[in-house]
Write a protein that holds these residues in place. Structure first.
Motif, mmCIF file in Angstrom:
data_model
loop_
_atom_site.group_PDB
_atom_site.id
_atom_site.type_symbol
_atom_site.label_atom_id
_atom_site.label_comp_id
_atom_site.label_asym_id
_atom_site.label_seq_id
_atom_site.Cartn_x
_atom_site.Cartn_y
_atom_site.Cartn_z
ATOM 1 N N LEU A 70 25.526 -18.086 -21.704
ATOM 2 C CA LEU A 70 25.976 -16.859 -21.048
ATOM 3 C C LEU A 70 24.754 -16.126 -20.499
ATOM 4 C CD1 LEU A 70 28.352 -14.846 -20.518
ATOM 5 C CD2 LEU A 70 27.738 -13.783 -22.704
ATOM 6 N N THR A 71 24.750 -15.895 -19.197
ATOM 7 C CA THR A 71 23.644 -15.182 -18.554
ATOM 8 C C THR A 71 24.099 -13.791 -18.160
ATOM 9 O OG1 THR A 71 22.766 -17.268 -17.686
ATOM 10 C CG2 THR A 71 21.946 -15.225 -16.703
ATOM 11 N N LEU A 72 23.367 -12.782 -18.600
ATOM 12 C CA LEU A 72 23.632 -11.394 -18.241
ATOM 13 C C LEU A 72 22.545 -10.916 -17.296
ATOM 14 C CD1 LEU A 72 24.428 -9.892 -21.769
ATOM 15 C CD2 LEU A 72 26.038 -10.799 -20.108
ATOM 16 N N HIS A 73 22.959 -10.370 -16.160
ATOM 17 C CA HIS A 73 22.027 -9.752 -15.222
ATOM 18 C C HIS A 73 22.237 -8.243 -15.302
ATOM 19 C CE1 HIS A 73 20.927 -13.619 -13.430
ATOM 20 N NE2 HIS A 73 22.216 -13.918 -13.458
ATOM 21 N N ILE A 74 21.259 -7.530 -15.835
ATOM 22 C CA ILE A 74 21.362 -6.092 -16.056
ATOM 23 C C ILE A 74 20.566 -5.382 -14.969
ATOM 24 C CG2 ILE A 74 20.988 -4.232 -17.721
ATOM 25 C CD1 ILE A 74 20.849 -6.552 -19.861
ATOM 26 N N ALA A 75 21.207 -4.470 -14.247
ATOM 27 C CA ALA A 75 20.582 -3.820 -13.102
ATOM 28 C C ALA A 75 19.332 -3.051 -13.518
ATOM 29 C CB ALA A 75 21.578 -2.873 -12.429
ATOM 30 N N ILE A 90 25.799 -6.423 -27.638
ATOM 31 C CA ILE A 90 27.059 -6.880 -27.062
ATOM 32 C C ILE A 90 27.850 -7.614 -28.144
ATOM 33 C CG2 ILE A 90 26.046 -7.145 -24.764
ATOM 34 C CD1 ILE A 90 26.128 -10.146 -25.201
ATOM 35 N N THR A 91 29.143 -7.765 -27.921
ATOM 36 C CA THR A 91 29.967 -8.610 -28.786
ATOM 37 C C THR A 91 30.655 -9.644 -27.898
ATOM 38 O OG1 THR A 91 31.816 -7.042 -28.610
ATOM 39 C CG2 THR A 91 30.372 -6.827 -30.504
ATOM 40 N N ILE A 92 30.781 -10.863 -28.418
ATOM 41 C CA ILE A 92 31.340 -11.981 -27.658
ATOM 42 C C ILE A 92 32.482 -12.587 -28.472
ATOM 43 C CG2 ILE A 92 30.866 -14.208 -26.573
ATOM 44 C CD1 ILE A 92 27.924 -13.387 -26.443
ATOM 45 N N ASP A 93 33.632 -12.768 -27.824
ATOM 46 C CA ASP A 93 34.778 -13.391 -28.462
ATOM 47 C C ASP A 93 35.398 -14.390 -27.494
ATOM 48 O OD1 ASP A 93 34.949 -11.811 -30.966
ATOM 49 O OD2 ASP A 93 35.329 -10.154 -29.594
ATOM 50 N N THR A 94 36.045 -15.413 -28.061
ATOM 51 C CA THR A 94 36.816 -16.313 -27.219
ATOM 52 C C THR A 94 38.154 -15.660 -26.889
ATOM 53 O OG1 THR A 94 37.662 -17.392 -29.201
ATOM 54 C CG2 THR A 94 35.755 -18.401 -28.130
ATOM 55 N N ASP A 132 31.125 -20.563 -33.382
ATOM 56 C CA ASP A 132 30.428 -20.825 -34.642
ATOM 57 C C ASP A 132 29.244 -19.883 -34.820
ATOM 58 O OD1 ASP A 132 32.156 -22.940 -35.238
ATOM 59 O OD2 ASP A 132 30.928 -24.357 -34.110
ATOM 60 N N GLU A 133 28.442 -19.744 -33.750
ATOM 61 C CA GLU A 133 27.231 -18.933 -33.852
ATOM 62 C C GLU A 133 26.752 -18.560 -32.453
ATOM 63 O OE1 GLU A 133 22.727 -19.135 -35.832
ATOM 64 O OE2 GLU A 133 24.035 -20.890 -35.817
ATOM 65 N N SER A 134 26.225 -17.353 -32.329
ATOM 66 C CA SER A 134 25.625 -16.904 -31.074
ATOM 67 C C SER A 134 24.156 -16.611 -31.320
ATOM 68 C CB SER A 134 26.322 -15.642 -30.537
ATOM 69 O OG SER A 134 27.684 -15.901 -30.280
ATOM 70 N N THR A 135 23.283 -17.092 -30.456
ATOM 71 C CA THR A 135 21.848 -16.875 -30.585
ATOM 72 C C THR A 135 21.425 -15.810 -29.592
ATOM 73 O OG1 THR A 135 21.535 -19.183 -31.227
ATOM 74 C CG2 THR A 135 19.575 -17.953 -30.541
ATOM 75 N N TYR A 136 21.139 -14.623 -30.098
ATOM 76 C CA TYR A 136 20.766 -13.502 -29.244
ATOM 77 C C TYR A 136 19.241 -13.469 -29.089
ATOM 78 C CZ TYR A 136 25.488 -11.713 -29.904
ATOM 79 O OH TYR A 136 26.836 -11.571 -29.928
ATOM 80 N N PRO A 137 18.748 -12.952 -27.991
ATOM 81 C CA PRO A 137 17.299 -12.794 -27.837
ATOM 82 C C PRO A 137 16.758 -11.785 -28.851
ATOM 83 C CG PRO A 137 18.454 -11.648 -26.097
ATOM 84 C CD PRO A 137 19.485 -12.434 -26.839
ATOM 85 N N ALA A 138 15.496 -11.967 -29.238
ATOM 86 C CA ALA A 138 14.890 -11.064 -30.210
ATOM 87 C C ALA A 138 14.768 -9.660 -29.618
ATOM 88 C CB ALA A 138 13.504 -11.573 -30.605
ATOM 89 N N THR A 139 15.255 -8.658 -30.345
ATOM 90 C CA THR A 139 15.139 -7.272 -29.910
ATOM 91 C C THR A 139 15.162 -6.386 -31.142
ATOM 92 O OG1 THR A 139 16.210 -5.470 -28.718
ATOM 93 C CG2 THR A 139 17.633 -7.232 -29.488
ATOM 94 N N GLU A 140 14.187 -5.473 -31.232
ATOM 95 C CA GLU A 140 14.083 -4.634 -32.415
ATOM 96 C C GLU A 140 14.942 -3.377 -32.314
ATOM 97 O OE1 GLU A 140 10.010 -3.772 -32.964
ATOM 98 O OE2 GLU A 140 9.428 -5.833 -33.454
ATOM 99 N N GLY A 187 17.046 -6.374 -18.013
ATOM 100 C CA GLY A 187 16.725 -7.497 -17.139
ATOM 101 C C GLY A 187 17.757 -8.601 -17.200
ATOM 102 N N THR A 188 17.286 -9.844 -17.165
ATOM 103 C CA THR A 188 18.155 -11.023 -17.232
ATOM 104 C C THR A 188 18.030 -11.659 -18.609
ATOM 105 O OG1 THR A 188 17.946 -11.438 -14.859
ATOM 106 C CG2 THR A 188 18.677 -13.271 -16.232
ATOM 107 N N THR A 189 19.160 -11.884 -19.252
ATOM 108 C CA THR A 189 19.178 -12.363 -20.631
ATOM 109 C C THR A 189 20.090 -13.583 -20.737
ATOM 110 O OG1 THR A 189 18.798 -10.148 -21.528
ATOM 111 C CG2 THR A 189 19.780 -11.759 -23.006
ATOM 112 N N LEU A 190 19.626 -14.593 -21.456
ATOM 113 C CA LEU A 190 20.414 -15.800 -21.707
ATOM 114 C C LEU A 190 20.805 -15.819 -23.179
ATOM 115 C CD1 LEU A 190 21.547 -18.547 -20.736
ATOM 116 C CD2 LEU A 190 19.358 -19.554 -21.444
ATOM 117 N N ILE A 191 22.097 -15.995 -23.436
ATOM 118 C CA ILE A 191 22.621 -16.056 -24.796
ATOM 119 C C ILE A 191 23.312 -17.398 -24.989
ATOM 120 C CG2 ILE A 191 24.202 -15.012 -26.457
ATOM 121 C CD1 ILE A 191 23.838 -12.378 -24.970
#
Length: 410
Positions: A318-323, A339-343, A352-360, A366-370
């Protein structure tokens, strides 16, 4: 948010109408939401103000998610927003306040000069036929659909009464606007296009224009002064640097508020005699006014692709493009993720599992791949992505995006 002992009373639609009918004292309305961090930060300051001024003013809060019709009635799109009402009519609309210091002086002025005419409502567009040069993409707001024009040299639209036409332009050639009928366009959004005085002149014949958004246009004081010709404007947003929220010329904006007394400018509108009491744009005491992104131009776009690893397992990307200038904030989720992701129901897939980018700080920009690992066997995949976009000190209503793709084989 109001507490049980708060001087600020949370109201529903019926209670709000009763409070509005009682004009014994002015009514200050705080439009808020449970998912809005700036609303939480403002709440204790508002409570102290309400307690100190309880003999002169009533303060209520309206949750926009629980009472959307009230927010729609007053065209509230960003939280927090304060609206001060005297004798049933708004005398102040203030989006994104970070300080309440001016409110006491504003209340003094309102009580000293209580008579005010209601802010006029924008007229509904009449039925009309318009011709657009070339083959642009257009959005008709109240019809809730998009029409992609064909490769004709002229696009003709038949708009029924009440329909609004929204035009967007980025790095745009504004000469195309000069051929449009005066009532053709209701909302115009221009980004990254130089807007000097001569460019503003290309808009002035659009006398039906009700909303204008100018982002990163470098408009100067002379260009702002030309905007006084757009007397039908009800909403105006100007940001010369959308990433930092840098305002346009402060003195020019103040003059423009006086020249367009019915226009909400950068989220704020006030009765003419109250304008001088508000923090001036561009000064240290001014709260950052929120950038209100119209629903027609969402600040986030999503793209989805998926690849199967085994007959019953796959990974979705899943690619998110944030303005620019926006970030995603945790929308009140228990896990604190932005964010939350559901089918989607009955799609034959389970996450089963979502791998989010590291963020404190639970913020994404920007552009994020999940990556999302799934179990299932269906040929197609649909995901619902719930997220909350924020800009500066203002967060907007959480939205749900739906993404769909075919699951490619191994």
């Amino acid at each position: 948010m109001p507490t049980p002992t708060s001087a600020v009373r949370a109201v529903d639609a019926d209670e709000f109408d009763k409070a509005l009918a009682d004009d014994s004292t002015p009514l200050l309305v705080d439009f808020t939401a449970s998912w809005c961090p700036p609303c939480h930060a403002l709440a204790p300051h508002l409570d102290r103000f309400a307690d100190a001024e309880r003999d002169r003013i009533r303060v209520v809060s309206v949750d926009v998610d629980e009472n959307p019709t009230i927010a729609e009635r007053y065209s509230v799109h960003a939280m927090p927003t304060l609206i001060l009402i005297q004798h049933g009519a708004p005398v102040l609309e203030w989006a994104g306040p970070s300080t309440l210091e001016p409110l006491t002086a504003i209340l003094d002025a309102v009580l000293a000069a209580p008579d005010t005419a209601p802010k006029p409502r924008a007229p509904e567009p009449a039925a009309r036929t318009i011709r657009l040069p070339g083959a642009p993409d257009v959005t008709v707001d109240l019809l809730a659909r998009e029409k992609s024009a064909t490769a004709e040299t002229t696009t003709v639209l038949d708009l029924p009464a009440g329909a609004r036409l929204i035009l967007r332009g980025q790095d745009a050639n504004l000469d195309a606007l000069t051929d449009l009928a005066p009532d053709a366009v209701n909302t115009l959004m221009i980004a990254r296009t130089p807007m000097r005085a001569n460019e503003i002149d290309k808009l002035l014949h659009l006398t039906g224009l009700g909303a204008l958004y100018l982002f990163d246009t470098g408009i100067d004081a002379e260009g702002i002064a030309r905007l006084t010709g757009l007397t039908a404007l009800r909403h105006l947003e100007i940001r010369n640097n959308p990433q930092t929220g840098e305002p346009a010329d402060p003195a020019a904006l103040t003059t423009l508020r006086l020249a367009l007394p019915h226009t909400t400018i950068n989220g704020t509108w006030a009765r003419p005699d109250l304008i001088a009491l508000l923090p001036q744009p561009g000064t240290d005491d001014e709260p950052a006014a929120p950038e209100v992104a119209p629903e027609e131009t969402p600040p986030v776009t999503v793209a989805l692709r998926a690849r199967r690893h085994t007959p019953d397992r796959a990974t979705a990307y899943l690619t998110l493009h944030i303005a620019d200038g926006y970030h995603l904030n945790a929308p009140g989720t228990d896990n604190g993720l932005p964010i939350t992701i559901d089918t989607a129901p009955d799609t034959g897939w389970h996450i089963d599992e979502s791998t989010y980018p590291a963020t404190e700080d639970a913020h994404l920009t920007g552009t994020t791949l999940i990556a999302v690992d799934l179990t299932g066997a269906a040929a197609d995949l649909t995901l619902n992505i719930r997220l909350q976009a924020c800009r500066d000190d203002t967060c907007f209503t959480p939205t749900t995006h739906t993404a769909h793709c075919a699951v490619t084989p191994r």
